[in-house]
Design a protein around this motif. Structure first.
Motif, PDB file in Angstrom:
ATOM      1  N   THR A   2       0.843  -1.189   0.000  1.00  0.00           N
ATOM      2  CA  THR A   2       0.000   0.000   0.000  1.00  0.00           C
ATOM      3  C   THR A   2       0.883   1.246   0.000  1.00  0.00           C
ATOM      4  O   THR A   2       1.813   1.351   0.798  1.00  0.00           O
ATOM      5  CB  THR A   2      -0.909   0.022   1.249  1.00  0.00           C
ATOM      6  OG1 THR A   2      -1.672  -1.185   1.279  1.00  0.00           O
ATOM      7  CG2 THR A   2      -1.825   1.218   1.238  1.00  0.00           C
ATOM      8  N   GLN A   3       0.565   2.165  -0.896  1.00  0.00           N
ATOM      9  CA  GLN A   3       1.320   3.403  -0.971  1.00  0.00           C
ATOM     10  C   GLN A   3       1.143   4.195   0.310  1.00  0.00           C
ATOM     11  O   GLN A   3       0.027   4.310   0.824  1.00  0.00           O
ATOM     12  CB  GLN A   3       0.871   4.225  -2.173  1.00  0.00           C
ATOM     13  CG  GLN A   3       1.689   5.465  -2.404  1.00  0.00           C
ATOM     14  CD  GLN A   3       1.349   6.172  -3.712  1.00  0.00           C
ATOM     15  OE1 GLN A   3       0.556   5.688  -4.502  1.00  0.00           O
ATOM     16  NE2 GLN A   3       1.947   7.318  -3.922  1.00  0.00           N
ATOM     17  N   ASN A   6       1.202  10.050  -1.377  1.00  0.00           N
ATOM     18  CA  ASN A   6       1.259  10.422  -2.776  1.00  0.00           C
ATOM     19  C   ASN A   6       1.969  11.772  -2.839  1.00  0.00           C
ATOM     20  O   ASN A   6       1.383  12.815  -2.538  1.00  0.00           O
ATOM     21  CB  ASN A   6      -0.153  10.510  -3.369  1.00  0.00           C
ATOM     22  CG  ASN A   6      -0.142  10.816  -4.845  1.00  0.00           C
ATOM     23  OD1 ASN A   6       0.665  11.614  -5.321  1.00  0.00           O
ATOM     24  ND2 ASN A   6      -1.051  10.193  -5.563  1.00  0.00           N
ATOM     25  N   MET A   8       2.942  13.554  -5.278  1.00  0.00           N
ATOM     26  CA  MET A   8       2.387  14.488  -6.254  1.00  0.00           C
ATOM     27  C   MET A   8       1.245  15.294  -5.627  1.00  0.00           C
ATOM     28  O   MET A   8       1.126  16.496  -5.863  1.00  0.00           O
ATOM     29  CB  MET A   8       1.893  13.727  -7.489  1.00  0.00           C
ATOM     30  CG  MET A   8       1.355  14.616  -8.585  1.00  0.00           C
ATOM     31  SD  MET A   8       1.019  13.772 -10.147  1.00  0.00           S
ATOM     32  CE  MET A   8      -0.017  12.412  -9.647  1.00  0.00           C
ATOM     33  N   GLN A   9       0.423  14.641  -4.815  1.00  0.00           N
ATOM     34  CA  GLN A   9      -0.690  15.342  -4.167  1.00  0.00           C
ATOM     35  C   GLN A   9      -0.222  16.191  -2.985  1.00  0.00           C
ATOM     36  O   GLN A   9      -0.732  17.283  -2.761  1.00  0.00           O
ATOM     37  CB  GLN A   9      -1.735  14.332  -3.678  1.00  0.00           C
ATOM     38  CG  GLN A   9      -2.498  13.666  -4.786  1.00  0.00           C
ATOM     39  CD  GLN A   9      -3.431  12.576  -4.278  1.00  0.00           C
ATOM     40  OE1 GLN A   9      -3.396  12.192  -3.110  1.00  0.00           O
ATOM     41  NE2 GLN A   9      -4.268  12.063  -5.170  1.00  0.00           N
ATOM     42  N   GLN A  10       0.751  15.690  -2.246  1.00  0.00           N
ATOM     43  CA  GLN A  10       1.196  16.378  -1.038  1.00  0.00           C
ATOM     44  C   GLN A  10       2.126  17.556  -1.323  1.00  0.00           C
ATOM     45  O   GLN A  10       2.136  18.527  -0.569  1.00  0.00           O
ATOM     46  CB  GLN A  10       1.870  15.394  -0.082  1.00  0.00           C
ATOM     47  CG  GLN A  10       0.947  14.302   0.414  1.00  0.00           C
ATOM     48  CD  GLN A  10      -0.295  14.865   1.081  1.00  0.00           C
ATOM     49  OE1 GLN A  10      -0.217  15.782   1.904  1.00  0.00           O
ATOM     50  NE2 GLN A  10      -1.461  14.327   0.726  1.00  0.00           N
ATOM     51  N   TYR A  15       6.801  18.577  -6.964  1.00  0.00           N
ATOM     52  CA  TYR A  15       6.680  17.435  -7.867  1.00  0.00           C
ATOM     53  C   TYR A  15       6.673  17.900  -9.322  1.00  0.00           C
ATOM     54  O   TYR A  15       7.375  17.351 -10.169  1.00  0.00           O
ATOM     55  CB  TYR A  15       5.406  16.649  -7.538  1.00  0.00           C
ATOM     56  CG  TYR A  15       5.359  15.281  -8.165  1.00  0.00           C
ATOM     57  CD1 TYR A  15       5.842  14.174  -7.489  1.00  0.00           C
ATOM     58  CD2 TYR A  15       4.833  15.088  -9.448  1.00  0.00           C
ATOM     59  CE1 TYR A  15       5.799  12.903  -8.051  1.00  0.00           C
ATOM     60  CE2 TYR A  15       4.790  13.833 -10.021  1.00  0.00           C
ATOM     61  CZ  TYR A  15       5.269  12.745  -9.322  1.00  0.00           C
ATOM     62  OH  TYR A  15       5.236  11.496  -9.887  1.00  0.00           O
ATOM     63  N   SER A 137      10.132   6.943  -4.532  1.00  0.00           N
ATOM     64  CA  SER A 137       9.229   5.799  -4.702  1.00  0.00           C
ATOM     65  C   SER A 137       9.413   4.753  -3.611  1.00  0.00           C
ATOM     66  O   SER A 137       8.438   4.155  -3.146  1.00  0.00           O
ATOM     67  CB  SER A 137       9.442   5.157  -6.078  1.00  0.00           C
ATOM     68  OG  SER A 137       9.003   6.039  -7.091  1.00  0.00           O
ATOM     69  N   PHE A 140       7.934   6.090  -0.143  1.00  0.00           N
ATOM     70  CA  PHE A 140       6.477   6.159  -0.055  1.00  0.00           C
ATOM     71  C   PHE A 140       5.783   4.919  -0.596  1.00  0.00           C
ATOM     72  O   PHE A 140       4.568   4.882  -0.731  1.00  0.00           O
ATOM     73  CB  PHE A 140       5.967   7.426  -0.741  1.00  0.00           C
ATOM     74  CG  PHE A 140       6.487   8.680  -0.093  1.00  0.00           C
ATOM     75  CD1 PHE A 140       6.622   8.777   1.287  1.00  0.00           C
ATOM     76  CD2 PHE A 140       6.868   9.763  -0.852  1.00  0.00           C
ATOM     77  CE1 PHE A 140       7.112   9.919   1.896  1.00  0.00           C
ATOM     78  CE2 PHE A 140       7.352  10.923  -0.264  1.00  0.00           C
ATOM     79  CZ  PHE A 140       7.481  11.007   1.109  1.00  0.00           C
ATOM     80  N   ASN A 142       5.568   3.391  -3.563  1.00  0.00           N
ATOM     81  CA  ASN A 142       4.758   3.449  -4.781  1.00  0.00           C
ATOM     82  C   ASN A 142       4.590   2.039  -5.331  1.00  0.00           C
ATOM     83  O   ASN A 142       5.549   1.270  -5.401  1.00  0.00           O
ATOM     84  CB  ASN A 142       5.425   4.348  -5.820  1.00  0.00           C
ATOM     85  CG  ASN A 142       5.413   5.808  -5.419  1.00  0.00           C
ATOM     86  OD1 ASN A 142       4.732   6.218  -4.490  1.00  0.00           O
ATOM     87  ND2 ASN A 142       6.170   6.608  -6.131  1.00  0.00           N
ATOM     88  N   SER A 146       1.089   0.801 -10.872  1.00  0.00           N
ATOM     89  CA  SER A 146      -0.094   1.587 -10.499  1.00  0.00           C
ATOM     90  C   SER A 146      -0.308   2.824 -11.378  1.00  0.00           C
ATOM     91  O   SER A 146      -1.407   3.371 -11.407  1.00  0.00           O
ATOM     92  CB  SER A 146      -0.009   2.005  -9.027  1.00  0.00           C
ATOM     93  OG  SER A 146       1.117   2.827  -8.805  1.00  0.00           O
ATOM     94  N   ALA A 147       0.710   3.255 -12.086  1.00  0.00           N
ATOM     95  CA  ALA A 147       0.576   4.444 -12.936  1.00  0.00           C
ATOM     96  C   ALA A 147       0.627   4.098 -14.423  1.00  0.00           C
ATOM     97  O   ALA A 147       0.754   4.982 -15.262  1.00  0.00           O
ATOM     98  CB  ALA A 147       1.673   5.441 -12.590  1.00  0.00           C
TER      99      ALA A 147
END
Length: 159
Positions: A2-3, A6, A8-10, A15, A137, A140, A142, A146-147
């Motif tokens: 489990t990531q 994120n 990019m969001q945080q 990013y 990665s 966190f 990753n 998933s992408a």
């Protein structure tokens, strides 16, 4: 797996700038084939599943041969890599595993027989960047694959 976070969001501004920095390397003195090999090899060394998965798929989309990807872990023994590629892989490994006393002159001198100063400088930025992405990665967690849809990697056919 489990990531955790994120990034990019945080940290969207950081990013975005890091992605922009990474994209600048597409126009560097280092050809895409070598960039793909460097990304895969550094990700192997660092144990970054997300980046390894991503860059193997990118390499396939860029036309890289599967056997060469499999041989990256044994590039010194393999006959599938050119002297220029070997120099890039040696530089990747020394910068990724940076020895306590820095890069030995012998490694630098050997690599310089294959790469100009500009190429070596650009290659160093490629290596630095993949190592930074690996660390992000790994930290966190990753999730590999998933992408894929977001990056068009599902078209690689390596599911």
């Amino acid at each position: 797996m489990t990531q955790r976070i994120n990034a990019m969001q945080q940290s969207p501004a950081l990013y975005k700038k890091f992605v922009e920095f990474s994209m600048l390397q597409k126009d560097s003195a280092i050809e895409q084939t070598i960039q793909d090999l460097v990304h895969i090899r550094a990700s192997q060394i660092n144990g970054c599943g997300f980046c390894l998965d991503m860059h193997v798929k990118e390499a396939k989309l860029h036309g890289e041969r599967e056997l060469r990807v499999h041989h990256l872990a044994i590039w010194r023994e393999s006959t599938l890599f050119s002297p220029r590629e070997r120099a890039a892989l040696a530089w990747t490994e020394i910068l990724t595993r940076l020895p306590e006393h820095g890069v030995p002159d012998e490694v630098y001198d050997r690599v310089r027989t294959q790469l100009s100063e500009k190429e070596l400088s650009d290659l160093s930025f490629v290596v630095m960047t993949i190592n930074a992405w690996n660390r992000l990665s790994i930290a966190f967690k990753n999730v590999p694959g998933s992408a894929d849809k977001a990056y068009g990697l599902d078209k690689a056919g390596l599911e």
